[in-house]
Design a protein around this motif. Structure first.
Motif, PDB file in Angstrom:
ATOM      1  N   TRP A 153       0.846  -1.164   0.204  1.00  0.00           N
ATOM      2  CA  TRP A 153      -0.085   0.012  -0.095  1.00  0.00           C
ATOM      3  C   TRP A 153       0.930   1.260   0.223  1.00  0.00           C
ATOM      4  CZ3 TRP A 153      -3.955  -2.283   4.047  1.00  0.00           C
ATOM      5  CH2 TRP A 153      -5.007  -2.909   3.250  1.00  0.00           C
ATOM      6  N   THR A 194      -3.789   0.460  -3.790  1.00  0.00           N
ATOM      7  CA  THR A 194      -4.457   1.356  -3.532  1.00  0.00           C
ATOM      8  C   THR A 194      -5.602   1.230  -2.641  1.00  0.00           C
ATOM      9  OG1 THR A 194      -5.767   1.536  -5.485  1.00  0.00           O
ATOM     10  CG2 THR A 194      -3.574   2.545  -5.636  1.00  0.00           C
ATOM     11  N   GLY A 233      -8.802   3.781  -1.885  1.00  0.00           N
ATOM     12  CA  GLY A 233      -9.100   5.005  -1.847  1.00  0.00           C
ATOM     13  C   GLY A 233      -8.219   5.860  -2.715  1.00  0.00           C
ATOM     14  N   THR A 234      -8.766   7.184  -3.184  1.00  0.00           N
ATOM     15  CA  THR A 234      -7.950   7.903  -4.045  1.00  0.00           C
ATOM     16  C   THR A 234      -6.861   8.962  -3.125  1.00  0.00           C
ATOM     17  OG1 THR A 234      -9.809   9.715  -3.787  1.00  0.00           O
ATOM     18  CG2 THR A 234      -9.863   7.928  -5.436  1.00  0.00           C
ATOM     19  N   LEU A 235      -7.129   9.094  -2.021  1.00  0.00           N
ATOM     20  CA  LEU A 235      -6.227  10.056  -1.232  1.00  0.00           C
ATOM     21  C   LEU A 235      -4.900   9.284  -0.960  1.00  0.00           C
ATOM     22  CD1 LEU A 235      -6.082  12.577   0.421  1.00  0.00           C
ATOM     23  CD2 LEU A 235      -6.775  11.490   2.195  1.00  0.00           C
ATOM     24  N   ASP A 236      -3.797   9.819  -1.083  1.00  0.00           N
ATOM     25  CA  ASP A 236      -2.181   9.524  -1.142  1.00  0.00           C
ATOM     26  C   ASP A 236      -1.848   9.933   0.480  1.00  0.00           C
ATOM     27  OD1 ASP A 236       0.331   8.872  -1.124  1.00  0.00           O
ATOM     28  OD2 ASP A 236       1.142  10.184  -2.597  1.00  0.00           O
ATOM     29  N   VAL A 274     -10.502   6.439   2.929  1.00  0.00           N
ATOM     30  CA  VAL A 274     -11.400   5.856   1.965  1.00  0.00           C
ATOM     31  C   VAL A 274     -12.292   6.956   1.743  1.00  0.00           C
ATOM     32  CG1 VAL A 274     -12.756   4.206   1.384  1.00  0.00           C
ATOM     33  CG2 VAL A 274     -10.865   3.447   2.601  1.00  0.00           C
ATOM     34  N   TYR A 275     -12.936   7.443   2.822  1.00  0.00           N
ATOM     35  CA  TYR A 275     -13.921   8.506   2.585  1.00  0.00           C
ATOM     36  C   TYR A 275     -13.866   9.884   3.178  1.00  0.00           C
ATOM     37  CZ  TYR A 275     -16.784   4.264   1.166  1.00  0.00           C
ATOM     38  OH  TYR A 275     -17.276   3.195   0.448  1.00  0.00           O
TER      39      TYR A 275
END
Length: 412
Positions: free
Chosen positions: A26, A32, A34-37, A353-354
Protein backbone atom coordinates in the motif's frame (compact mmCIF):
# COMPACT_ATOMS: atom_id res chain seq x y z
CA UNK A 1 0.22 -30.89 12.00
CA UNK A 2 -2.17 -29.83 14.77
CA UNK A 3 -1.97 -26.38 16.26
CA UNK A 4 -0.76 -27.85 19.56
CA UNK A 5 2.48 -28.95 17.92
CA UNK A 6 3.20 -25.79 15.95
CA UNK A 7 6.28 -23.87 17.10
CA UNK A 8 5.39 -21.12 19.56
CA UNK A 9 4.47 -17.87 17.82
CA UNK A 10 4.39 -19.35 14.31
CA UNK A 11 0.74 -18.50 13.63
CA UNK A 12 0.87 -14.85 14.78
CA UNK A 13 4.21 -14.38 13.02
CA UNK A 14 2.81 -15.81 9.77
CA UNK A 15 -0.22 -13.53 10.00
CA UNK A 16 2.09 -10.61 10.74
CA UNK A 17 4.19 -11.30 7.63
CA UNK A 18 1.13 -11.47 5.37
CA UNK A 19 -0.55 -8.35 6.72
CA UNK A 20 2.64 -6.29 6.78
CA UNK A 21 3.42 -7.29 3.20
CA UNK A 22 0.05 -5.78 2.29
CA UNK A 23 0.89 -2.59 4.21
CA UNK A 24 4.20 -2.26 2.38
CA UNK A 25 2.45 -2.75 -0.95
CA UNK A 26 0.00 0.00 0.00
CA UNK A 27 2.59 2.58 1.01
CA UNK A 28 4.70 1.67 -2.03
CA UNK A 29 1.77 2.42 -4.33
CA UNK A 30 1.43 -1.14 -5.67
CA UNK A 31 -1.97 -1.43 -3.98
CA UNK A 32 -4.37 1.47 -3.51
CA UNK A 33 -6.98 2.21 -0.87
CA UNK A 34 -9.15 5.09 -1.93
CA UNK A 35 -7.91 8.04 -3.96
CA UNK A 36 -6.11 9.92 -1.18
CA UNK A 37 -2.33 9.55 -1.07
CA UNK A 38 -1.48 9.10 2.61
CA UNK A 39 2.27 8.84 1.93
CA UNK A 40 2.67 12.56 1.18
CA UNK A 41 3.46 13.22 4.84
CA UNK A 42 6.60 11.09 4.49
CA UNK A 43 7.69 11.89 0.95
CA UNK A 44 7.05 15.64 1.19
CA UNK A 45 6.56 16.90 4.76
CA UNK A 46 8.94 14.57 6.62
CA UNK A 47 11.47 14.84 3.82
CA UNK A 48 11.30 18.63 4.03
CA UNK A 49 11.85 18.54 7.78
CA UNK A 50 14.72 16.11 7.21
CA UNK A 51 16.46 18.60 4.94
CA UNK A 52 15.94 21.41 7.47
CA UNK A 53 17.19 19.32 10.39
CA UNK A 54 20.33 18.48 8.45
CA UNK A 55 21.14 22.19 8.38
CA UNK A 56 21.36 22.19 12.20
CA UNK A 57 18.03 23.72 13.22
CA UNK A 58 14.47 22.64 13.93
CA UNK A 59 11.77 23.78 11.44
CA UNK A 60 11.17 27.08 13.23
CA UNK A 61 9.20 28.64 10.38
CA UNK A 62 6.91 25.65 9.78
CA UNK A 63 3.78 25.67 11.97
CA UNK A 64 3.08 22.06 11.01
CA UNK A 65 6.08 21.06 13.16
CA UNK A 66 4.16 20.35 16.37
CA UNK A 67 6.29 17.67 17.92
CA UNK A 68 8.70 17.49 20.87
CA UNK A 69 12.42 17.72 20.04
CA UNK A 70 12.95 13.95 20.08
CA UNK A 71 10.79 13.65 16.99
CA UNK A 72 13.85 14.82 15.06
CA UNK A 73 15.36 11.38 15.66
CA UNK A 74 12.43 9.71 13.90
CA UNK A 75 12.55 12.17 11.02
CA UNK A 76 16.32 11.75 10.64
CA UNK A 77 16.26 7.96 11.08
CA UNK A 78 16.13 7.14 7.32
CA UNK A 79 19.74 8.36 7.20
CA UNK A 80 20.56 4.99 8.77
CA UNK A 81 19.69 3.41 5.41
CA UNK A 82 21.46 5.70 2.93
CA UNK A 83 21.19 3.13 0.13
CA UNK A 84 17.40 3.62 0.07
CA UNK A 85 15.27 6.60 -0.91
CA UNK A 86 14.00 8.59 2.07
CA UNK A 87 10.42 7.27 1.98
CA UNK A 88 11.46 3.67 1.41
CA UNK A 89 13.95 3.84 4.27
CA UNK A 90 11.28 5.29 6.55
CA UNK A 91 8.83 2.48 5.78
CA UNK A 92 11.51 -0.15 6.41
CA UNK A 93 12.31 1.38 9.80
CA UNK A 94 8.62 1.48 10.76
CA UNK A 95 8.40 -2.17 9.73
CA UNK A 96 11.33 -2.98 12.01
CA UNK A 97 9.63 -1.20 14.93
CA UNK A 98 6.46 -3.12 14.14
CA UNK A 99 8.44 -6.38 14.24
CA UNK A 100 10.04 -5.30 17.51
CA UNK A 101 6.63 -4.90 19.17
CA UNK A 102 5.55 -8.32 17.95
CA UNK A 103 8.79 -9.84 19.20
CA UNK A 104 8.41 -8.23 22.63
CA UNK A 105 4.84 -9.46 22.97
CA UNK A 106 5.71 -12.98 21.83
CA UNK A 107 8.71 -13.11 24.14
CA UNK A 108 6.63 -11.88 27.06
CA UNK A 109 3.93 -14.42 26.20
CA UNK A 110 6.28 -17.25 27.19
CA UNK A 111 6.54 -15.97 30.76
CA UNK A 112 4.32 -16.87 33.73
CA UNK A 113 1.20 -14.72 33.92
CA UNK A 114 1.49 -13.57 30.28
CA UNK A 115 -0.25 -14.92 27.19
CA UNK A 116 -0.02 -14.67 23.42
CA UNK A 117 -3.34 -12.80 23.10
CA UNK A 118 -1.49 -9.49 23.24
CA UNK A 119 0.53 -10.39 20.17
CA UNK A 120 -2.67 -11.19 18.28
CA UNK A 121 -4.16 -7.80 19.17
CA UNK A 122 -1.09 -6.17 17.63
CA UNK A 123 -1.06 -8.42 14.56
CA UNK A 124 -4.73 -7.70 13.82
CA UNK A 125 -5.03 -4.10 15.00
CA UNK A 126 -2.21 -2.44 13.05
CA UNK A 127 -3.34 -3.42 9.51
CA UNK A 128 -6.91 -2.39 10.35
CA UNK A 129 -5.66 1.20 10.20
CA UNK A 130 -4.51 0.76 6.62
CA UNK A 131 -1.45 2.40 5.03
CA UNK A 132 -1.62 5.49 7.26
CA UNK A 133 -0.08 3.52 10.12
CA UNK A 134 3.16 3.08 8.15
CA UNK A 135 3.12 6.61 6.74
CA UNK A 136 3.49 8.33 10.13
CA UNK A 137 6.04 7.94 12.90
CA UNK A 138 3.47 7.12 15.60
CA UNK A 139 4.14 3.38 15.40
CA UNK A 140 7.75 4.06 16.39
CA UNK A 141 6.55 5.93 19.48
CA UNK A 142 4.11 3.14 20.31
CA UNK A 143 6.98 0.64 20.22
CA UNK A 144 8.76 2.66 22.92
CA UNK A 145 5.63 2.71 25.12
CA UNK A 146 5.06 -1.04 24.71
CA UNK A 147 8.70 -1.75 25.57
CA UNK A 148 8.42 0.49 28.64
CA UNK A 149 5.35 -1.29 30.02
CA UNK A 150 6.71 -4.79 29.42
CA UNK A 151 10.14 -3.96 30.85
CA UNK A 152 8.62 -2.11 33.79
CA UNK A 153 7.13 -5.26 35.30
CA UNK A 154 10.62 -6.20 36.49
CA UNK A 155 12.59 -3.00 36.01
CA UNK A 156 10.73 0.20 36.99
CA UNK A 157 13.78 2.36 36.27
CA UNK A 158 13.80 1.12 32.67
CA UNK A 159 10.09 1.94 32.44
CA UNK A 160 10.81 5.47 33.63
CA UNK A 161 13.71 6.03 31.25
CA UNK A 162 11.75 4.73 28.25
CA UNK A 163 8.70 6.78 29.24
CA UNK A 164 10.82 9.94 29.28
CA UNK A 165 12.37 9.10 25.93
CA UNK A 166 8.93 8.41 24.46
CA UNK A 167 7.59 11.68 25.86
CA UNK A 168 10.29 13.58 23.99
CA UNK A 169 9.16 11.79 20.84
CA UNK A 170 5.45 12.57 21.22
CA UNK A 171 4.45 13.50 24.81
CA UNK A 172 1.77 10.84 25.43
CA UNK A 173 4.14 8.02 26.57
CA UNK A 174 4.45 9.97 29.83
CA UNK A 175 1.14 8.36 30.74
CA UNK A 176 2.71 4.91 31.08
CA UNK A 177 3.95 6.15 34.46
CA UNK A 178 0.51 6.80 35.91
CA UNK A 179 -0.20 3.24 37.04
CA UNK A 180 3.12 2.27 38.62
CA UNK A 181 2.68 0.70 42.05
CA UNK A 182 2.99 3.10 44.98
CA UNK A 183 6.15 3.21 47.04
CA UNK A 184 9.55 2.03 45.93
CA UNK A 185 8.53 1.22 42.37
CA UNK A 186 6.97 4.64 41.84
CA UNK A 187 10.02 6.39 43.25
CA UNK A 188 12.31 4.37 40.99
CA UNK A 189 10.26 4.86 37.83
CA UNK A 190 9.41 8.52 38.31
CA UNK A 191 12.92 9.54 39.36
CA UNK A 192 14.40 7.71 36.36
CA UNK A 193 11.88 9.47 34.12
CA UNK A 194 12.69 12.89 35.60
CA UNK A 195 16.43 12.46 35.28
CA UNK A 196 16.26 10.98 31.79
CA UNK A 197 13.76 13.57 30.59
CA UNK A 198 15.75 16.49 31.98
CA UNK A 199 18.98 15.21 30.51
CA UNK A 200 17.48 14.60 27.09
CA UNK A 201 15.66 17.94 27.06
CA UNK A 202 18.88 19.80 27.80
CA UNK A 203 20.69 17.73 25.20
CA UNK A 204 18.14 18.50 22.49
CA UNK A 205 18.10 22.21 23.40
CA UNK A 206 21.89 22.35 23.05
CA UNK A 207 21.88 20.20 19.91
CA UNK A 208 19.86 22.57 17.73
CA UNK A 209 17.95 25.85 18.20
CA UNK A 210 14.15 25.75 18.34
CA UNK A 211 13.78 22.49 20.26
CA UNK A 212 10.63 23.65 22.04
CA UNK A 213 9.06 25.90 19.41
CA UNK A 214 6.37 23.25 18.98
CA UNK A 215 4.67 24.39 22.19
CA UNK A 216 3.41 27.62 20.64
CA UNK A 217 2.19 25.81 17.52
CA UNK A 218 0.21 23.31 19.63
CA UNK A 219 -1.35 26.13 21.67
CA UNK A 220 -2.81 27.74 18.57
CA UNK A 221 -4.51 24.64 17.19
CA UNK A 222 -8.29 24.65 16.73
CA UNK A 223 -10.91 21.92 16.36
CA UNK A 224 -9.84 19.28 13.85
CA UNK A 225 -12.66 17.83 11.73
CA UNK A 226 -12.25 14.26 13.05
CA UNK A 227 -12.43 15.16 16.74
CA UNK A 228 -15.36 14.59 19.06
CA UNK A 229 -16.21 18.29 19.24
CA UNK A 230 -16.16 18.54 15.44
CA UNK A 231 -19.34 16.46 15.25
CA UNK A 232 -21.29 19.53 16.35
CA UNK A 233 -20.01 21.56 13.41
CA UNK A 234 -20.58 18.74 10.93
CA UNK A 235 -24.24 18.82 11.90
CA UNK A 236 -24.34 22.62 12.16
CA UNK A 237 -23.17 22.97 8.54
CA UNK A 238 -26.50 21.44 7.47
CA UNK A 239 -28.36 24.05 9.51
CA UNK A 240 -26.78 27.18 8.07
CA UNK A 241 -23.65 27.47 10.20
CA UNK A 242 -21.39 30.07 8.57
CA UNK A 243 -18.04 28.47 9.23
CA UNK A 244 -15.64 26.65 6.95
CA UNK A 245 -13.02 23.91 6.81
CA UNK A 246 -9.42 24.95 6.25
CA UNK A 247 -6.01 23.30 6.25
CA UNK A 248 -4.21 24.67 9.31
CA UNK A 249 -1.24 23.37 11.28
CA UNK A 250 -1.07 20.30 9.07
CA UNK A 251 -4.69 19.15 9.51
CA UNK A 252 -8.19 20.07 8.38
CA UNK A 253 -9.80 22.30 11.01
CA UNK A 254 -13.10 24.08 11.47
CA UNK A 255 -13.01 27.88 11.53
CA UNK A 256 -15.92 30.14 12.35
CA UNK A 257 -18.50 30.97 15.01
CA UNK A 258 -18.36 28.76 18.08
CA UNK A 259 -15.07 27.02 17.27
CA UNK A 260 -13.15 28.69 20.08
CA UNK A 261 -15.88 27.70 22.55
CA UNK A 262 -15.88 24.06 21.45
CA UNK A 263 -12.08 23.99 21.58
CA UNK A 264 -12.24 25.38 25.11
CA UNK A 265 -14.80 22.72 26.07
CA UNK A 266 -12.48 20.04 24.71
CA UNK A 267 -9.70 21.39 26.92
CA UNK A 268 -12.13 21.38 29.82
CA UNK A 269 -12.96 17.71 29.21
CA UNK A 270 -9.26 16.92 29.09
CA UNK A 271 -8.85 18.72 32.43
CA UNK A 272 -11.69 16.64 33.88
CA UNK A 273 -9.98 13.49 32.60
CA UNK A 274 -6.77 14.60 34.29
CA UNK A 275 -8.68 15.27 37.50
CA UNK A 276 -10.24 11.81 37.42
CA UNK A 277 -6.81 10.23 36.93
CA UNK A 278 -5.42 12.17 39.89
CA UNK A 279 -8.31 11.06 42.10
CA UNK A 280 -7.88 7.48 40.93
CA UNK A 281 -4.16 7.61 41.64
CA UNK A 282 -4.79 8.89 45.18
CA UNK A 283 -7.43 6.26 45.96
CA UNK A 284 -5.99 3.21 44.18
CA UNK A 285 -4.53 0.58 46.47
CA UNK A 286 -4.73 -2.83 44.73
CA UNK A 287 -1.87 -2.76 42.22
CA UNK A 288 -1.21 -5.89 40.15
CA UNK A 289 1.29 -6.64 37.39
CA UNK A 290 -1.21 -5.52 34.75
CA UNK A 291 -2.23 -2.28 36.50
CA UNK A 292 0.36 -0.01 34.77
CA UNK A 293 -0.83 -1.24 31.36
CA UNK A 294 -4.49 -0.80 32.32
CA UNK A 295 -3.87 2.69 33.68
CA UNK A 296 -1.86 3.74 30.63
CA UNK A 297 -4.50 2.37 28.26
CA UNK A 298 -7.27 4.17 30.15
CA UNK A 299 -5.36 7.44 30.38
CA UNK A 300 -4.47 7.53 26.68
CA UNK A 301 -8.06 6.64 25.78
CA UNK A 302 -9.37 9.52 27.87
CA UNK A 303 -6.96 12.09 26.47
CA UNK A 304 -7.33 10.88 22.89
CA UNK A 305 -11.11 11.01 23.05
CA UNK A 306 -11.19 14.50 24.57
CA UNK A 307 -8.49 15.88 22.27
CA UNK A 308 -9.14 18.68 19.82
CA UNK A 309 -7.42 16.42 17.27
CA UNK A 310 -8.12 12.71 16.75
CA UNK A 311 -5.92 11.90 13.80
CA UNK A 312 -6.15 8.33 12.41
CA UNK A 313 -2.62 7.46 13.46
CA UNK A 314 -3.50 8.15 17.10
CA UNK A 315 -5.43 4.89 17.18
CA UNK A 316 -2.19 2.89 16.85
CA UNK A 317 -1.26 4.16 20.33
CA UNK A 318 -4.43 2.55 21.65
CA UNK A 319 -3.84 -0.68 19.74
CA UNK A 320 -0.36 -1.01 21.24
CA UNK A 321 -1.54 -0.37 24.79
CA UNK A 322 -4.53 -2.69 24.34
CA UNK A 323 -2.10 -5.38 23.20
CA UNK A 324 -0.08 -5.02 26.41
CA UNK A 325 -3.26 -5.13 28.52
CA UNK A 326 -4.44 -8.36 26.91
CA UNK A 327 -0.99 -9.89 27.19
CA UNK A 328 -1.58 -10.18 30.95
CA UNK A 329 -3.82 -12.95 32.20
CA UNK A 330 -6.71 -11.37 34.08
CA UNK A 331 -5.92 -7.99 32.56
CA UNK A 332 -9.64 -7.17 32.42
CA UNK A 333 -9.64 -4.87 29.38
CA UNK A 334 -11.08 -7.23 26.76
CA UNK A 335 -14.19 -5.19 25.94
CA UNK A 336 -12.47 -1.79 25.52
CA UNK A 337 -9.69 -3.49 23.54
CA UNK A 338 -12.24 -5.01 21.16
CA UNK A 339 -13.93 -1.62 20.81
CA UNK A 340 -10.57 -0.08 19.91
CA UNK A 341 -9.99 -2.73 17.24
CA UNK A 342 -13.42 -2.05 15.74
CA UNK A 343 -12.69 1.68 15.90
CA UNK A 344 -9.46 1.05 13.97
CA UNK A 345 -11.45 -0.65 11.22
CA UNK A 346 -13.88 2.27 11.05
CA UNK A 347 -10.99 4.75 11.09
CA UNK A 348 -9.55 3.45 7.84
CA UNK A 349 -12.94 4.08 6.24
CA UNK A 350 -13.15 7.69 7.38
CA UNK A 351 -9.49 8.20 6.44
CA UNK A 352 -8.41 7.74 3.75
CA UNK A 353 -11.28 5.96 1.96
CA UNK A 354 -14.11 8.43 2.59
CA UNK A 355 -12.18 11.44 3.81
CA UNK A 356 -13.64 13.67 1.09
CA UNK A 357 -17.09 12.92 2.51
CA UNK A 358 -15.85 13.76 6.01
CA UNK A 359 -14.42 17.10 4.83
CA UNK A 360 -17.71 17.92 3.09
CA UNK A 361 -19.77 16.83 6.13
CA UNK A 362 -21.71 14.41 3.94
CA UNK A 363 -24.04 12.03 5.73
CA UNK A 364 -21.85 8.97 5.18
CA UNK A 365 -18.69 10.71 6.38
CA UNK A 366 -20.42 12.10 9.47
CA UNK A 367 -21.91 8.67 10.24
CA UNK A 368 -18.45 7.11 10.15
CA UNK A 369 -17.15 9.76 12.54
CA UNK A 370 -20.10 9.20 14.90
CA UNK A 371 -19.40 5.49 14.98
CA UNK A 372 -15.62 5.79 15.37
CA UNK A 373 -15.77 8.47 18.05
CA UNK A 374 -18.66 6.73 19.78
CA UNK A 375 -16.60 3.54 20.00
CA UNK A 376 -13.70 5.47 21.54
CA UNK A 377 -16.00 7.15 24.07
CA UNK A 378 -17.49 3.78 25.04
CA UNK A 379 -14.04 2.22 25.32
CA UNK A 380 -12.89 5.11 27.53
CA UNK A 381 -15.81 4.80 29.93
CA UNK A 382 -15.61 1.02 30.18
CA UNK A 383 -11.85 1.08 30.70
CA UNK A 384 -12.11 3.77 33.38
CA UNK A 385 -14.83 1.85 35.19
CA UNK A 386 -12.84 -1.38 35.06
CA UNK A 387 -9.65 0.27 36.29
CA UNK A 388 -11.49 1.90 39.18
CA UNK A 389 -13.28 -1.32 40.22
CA UNK A 390 -10.08 -3.35 40.19
CA UNK A 391 -7.86 -0.97 42.12
CA UNK A 392 -9.95 1.19 44.46
CA UNK A 393 -10.90 -0.56 47.75
CA UNK A 394 -14.64 -1.08 48.12
CA UNK A 395 -15.41 0.05 44.56
CA UNK A 396 -17.00 -3.29 43.73
CA UNK A 397 -17.51 -6.35 45.86
CA UNK A 398 -15.68 -9.35 44.54
CA UNK A 399 -13.65 -7.41 41.97
CA UNK A 400 -9.96 -7.17 42.76
CA UNK A 401 -6.55 -7.77 41.35
CA UNK A 402 -5.66 -11.34 40.49
CA UNK A 403 -4.46 -13.06 43.69
CA UNK A 404 -0.73 -13.51 43.75
CA UNK A 405 -0.27 -11.54 40.53
CA UNK A 406 2.46 -9.29 41.90
CA UNK A 407 4.88 -7.38 39.69
CA UNK A 408 7.93 -9.02 41.23
CA UNK A 409 6.63 -12.49 40.36
CA UNK A 410 5.91 -12.01 36.69
CA UNK A 411 8.32 -12.11 33.73
CA UNK A 412 11.20 -13.51 35.73
Amino acid sequence: MSRAYLPYGLLPFTAWVLTRAALLLWVSGVLTLGTLDVTVDVSVIYRGWYETLLTGTYPLDDVTWQYPPGAALAILSPALLPFLAYASAFYVLVLLCDALVLGLLLYAGRRPGIRVAGAWVWVVGVPLLGPTVYARYDLMVTAVAVAALLAGVRHPKVLGALAAFGALLKVWPTLVLVGVERGRRTRAAWSAAALTGAGLAVGFALWMPGAFAFLAFQRDRGTEIESLGALYFHLARHMGWEGRVELRYGSMEFLGPGVELVSALALGLAALALGWLLVWRLRARAFAAHTPAQAAFTAVLLFTTTSRVISPQYVVWLVGLAAVCLAFRGGGMVRPAVLVLVAAGVTVLEFPVYFAEVVASDAWGVALLFVRNGLLVAASLIAARRLWRETVPGAAAGVSAVPGDQPSRVLR
